[in-house]
Design a protein around this motif. Structure first.
Motif, PDB file in Angstrom:
ATOM      1  N   UNK A   1      40.606  43.230  45.499  1.00 22.96           N
ATOM      2  CA  UNK A   1      40.256  43.987  46.704  1.00 22.96           C
ATOM      3  C   UNK A   1      38.800  43.747  47.075  1.00 22.96           C
ATOM      4  N   UNK A   2      37.911  43.688  46.065  1.00 23.33           N
ATOM      5  CA  UNK A   2      36.498  43.420  46.341  1.00 23.33           C
ATOM      6  C   UNK A   2      36.303  41.998  46.862  1.00 23.33           C
ATOM      7  N   UNK A   3      37.010  41.055  46.280  1.00 24.85           N
ATOM      8  CA  UNK A   3      36.887  39.663  46.732  1.00 24.85           C
ATOM      9  C   UNK A   3      37.394  39.504  48.158  1.00 24.85           C
ATOM     10  N   UNK A   4      38.464  40.233  48.503  1.00 24.01           N
ATOM     11  CA  UNK A   4      38.948  40.136  49.881  1.00 24.01           C
ATOM     12  C   UNK A   4      37.914  40.693  50.855  1.00 24.01           C
ATOM     13  N   UNK A   5      37.258  41.775  50.480  1.00 22.40           N
ATOM     14  CA  UNK A   5      36.211  42.299  51.350  1.00 22.40           C
ATOM     15  C   UNK A   5      35.100  41.277  51.526  1.00 22.40           C
ATOM     16  N   UNK A   6      34.814  40.507  50.470  1.00 18.49           N
ATOM     17  CA  UNK A   6      33.802  39.450  50.581  1.00 18.49           C
ATOM     18  C   UNK A   6      34.283  38.324  51.505  1.00 18.49           C
ATOM     19  N   UNK A   7      35.582  38.008  51.435  1.00 14.89           N
ATOM     20  CA  UNK A   7      36.148  36.995  52.333  1.00 14.89           C
ATOM     21  C   UNK A   7      35.917  37.379  53.784  1.00 14.89           C
ATOM     22  N   UNK A   8      36.054  38.658  54.075  1.00 18.02           N
ATOM     23  CA  UNK A   8      35.912  39.139  55.454  1.00 18.02           C
ATOM     24  C   UNK A   8      34.507  38.920  56.000  1.00 18.02           C
ATOM     25  N   UNK A   9      33.542  38.677  55.117  1.00 17.62           N
ATOM     26  CA  UNK A   9      32.164  38.426  55.541  1.00 17.62           C
ATOM     27  C   UNK A   9      31.864  36.946  55.712  1.00 17.62           C
ATOM     28  N   UNK A  10      32.787  36.077  55.306  1.00 14.59           N
ATOM     29  CA  UNK A  10      32.562  34.631  55.399  1.00 14.59           C
ATOM     30  C   UNK A  10      32.685  34.184  56.855  1.00 14.59           C
TER      31      UNK A  10
END
Length: 323
Positions: free
Chosen positions: A47-56
């Motif tokens: 879930x944290x990694x997906x939130x980081x993806x959203x910032x790419x």
């Protein structure tokens, strides 16, 4: 208002979905071709990694959907009415819902986030309750792709499903239609506000799911870490790589974990062989034109009302009414 109790309050098992996870993984690895259900990508780290993806930079869906929400929030609020019970399946960190809550103000009396990640859900419930103290927050720890129950003691109101992120695109069209039908029936919702990613050129689509920083690769490979940790798996992550592929015949982007060599792994005492180049298909993201999605939703008993797109036409947000 006080934060309502959650389904987690009655769960003694710290991994309430472990048996489902094991059965799903074993079934998927036994299939040909090998598959995995995308919902299992979202453990706490996932879930944290997906939130980081959203910032790419290359991952446009979240950015463009939030632009639509920000630009059109007032219009959306005008369409939804008052005394709203807002239900969000797959709520995650609840970033997008704040656009709605800010625009709707006192129109929302109850917010019901539904998510499989219990720890994240409890934190979301606390932060939303603190930010909107006049609104009842009633989190439900559940897998929204299965049967779940909305709390029975909610006050009366107009029920609105909020389903952003083009999450529905992760399902095969027939399954997506059935899910939308079941969500309508189980939630007894009057309306649905849902995000849909549109089809576009292959280079843009693949770049969105295979970013140069490698965040999406880490997100995908974390599934193997989770299998190793929770199901006594023996995956060597250094011998698998992430790959995004566009399937034009099915209008979807596919995520795969590809084996770099012939190898055998164990999961819960069962052995699975991989040949070099063989993959586990972990996620699909189907893309729809607004008209295509409206046909799909119509089969699920939803009647199109209106929709909004960002200025580049990359993402659409649909409002539908229960038919």
């Amino acid at each position: 208002m006080a934060l309502a109790g959650t389904a987690a309050d009655s769960q003694d098992d710290p991994l309430p979905f472990q048996d489902d996870f094991a059965s799903s993984v074993l079934e998927g690895l036994s299939a040909s071709p090998k598959t995995a259900e995308p919902k299992w990508l979202y453990d706490a780290l996932g879930a944290k990694l997906f939130e980081a993806i959203c910032e790419v930079d290359t991952y446009y869906p979240t950015r463009n959907e939030m632009t639509v929400l920000a630009d059109r929030a007032g219009e959306i609020a005008g369409h939804l009415g008052n005394d709203i019970i807002l239900i969000e399946p797959g709520s995650g960190e609840g970033i997008k819902v704040r656009y709605l809550l800010d625009a709707l103000g006192g129109q929302v009396t109850v917010y019901v986030p539904v998510d499989i990640a219990a720890e994240q859900l409890v934190y979301l419930g606390e932060t939303i309750s603190a930010a909107y103290p006049d609104m009842l927050v009633a989190p439900v720890v559940a897998d929204f792709t299965g049967t779940f129950e909305i709390p029975a003691d909610l006050p009366p109101g107009r029920r609105v499903l909020f389903f952003p992120g083009s999450t529905i695109g992760n399902f095969e069209p027939e399954v997506a239609s059935e899910l939308l039908k079941r969500l309508r029936e189980e939630s007894r919702a009057d309306a649905l506000l849902i995000g849909i990613d549109t089809c576009k050129d292959e280079d843009r689509l693949v770049a969105a799911y295979d970013d140069p920083v490698g965040v999406t690769a880490a997100f995908n490979k974390n599934l193997l870490n989770r299998i190793n940790r929770e199901l006594d798996g023996t995956f060597d992550l250094d011998t698998f790589h992430h790959e995004a592929r566009f399937n034009p015949d099915r209008s979807r982007v596919e995520m795969h974990l590809v084996s770099d060599r012939d190898q055998t792994v164990e999961v819960w005492g069962r052995r699975f062989s991989f040949s070099q180049g063989e993959s586990i298909h972990t996620e699909s993201s189907h893309k729809y034109s607004p008209e295509e999605f409206q046909v799909l939703a119509g089969r699920a008993g939803w009647r199109p009302d209106t929709y909004w797109k960002d200025s580049d036409g990359l993402f659409s947000l649909h409002l539908l009414k229960a038919g």
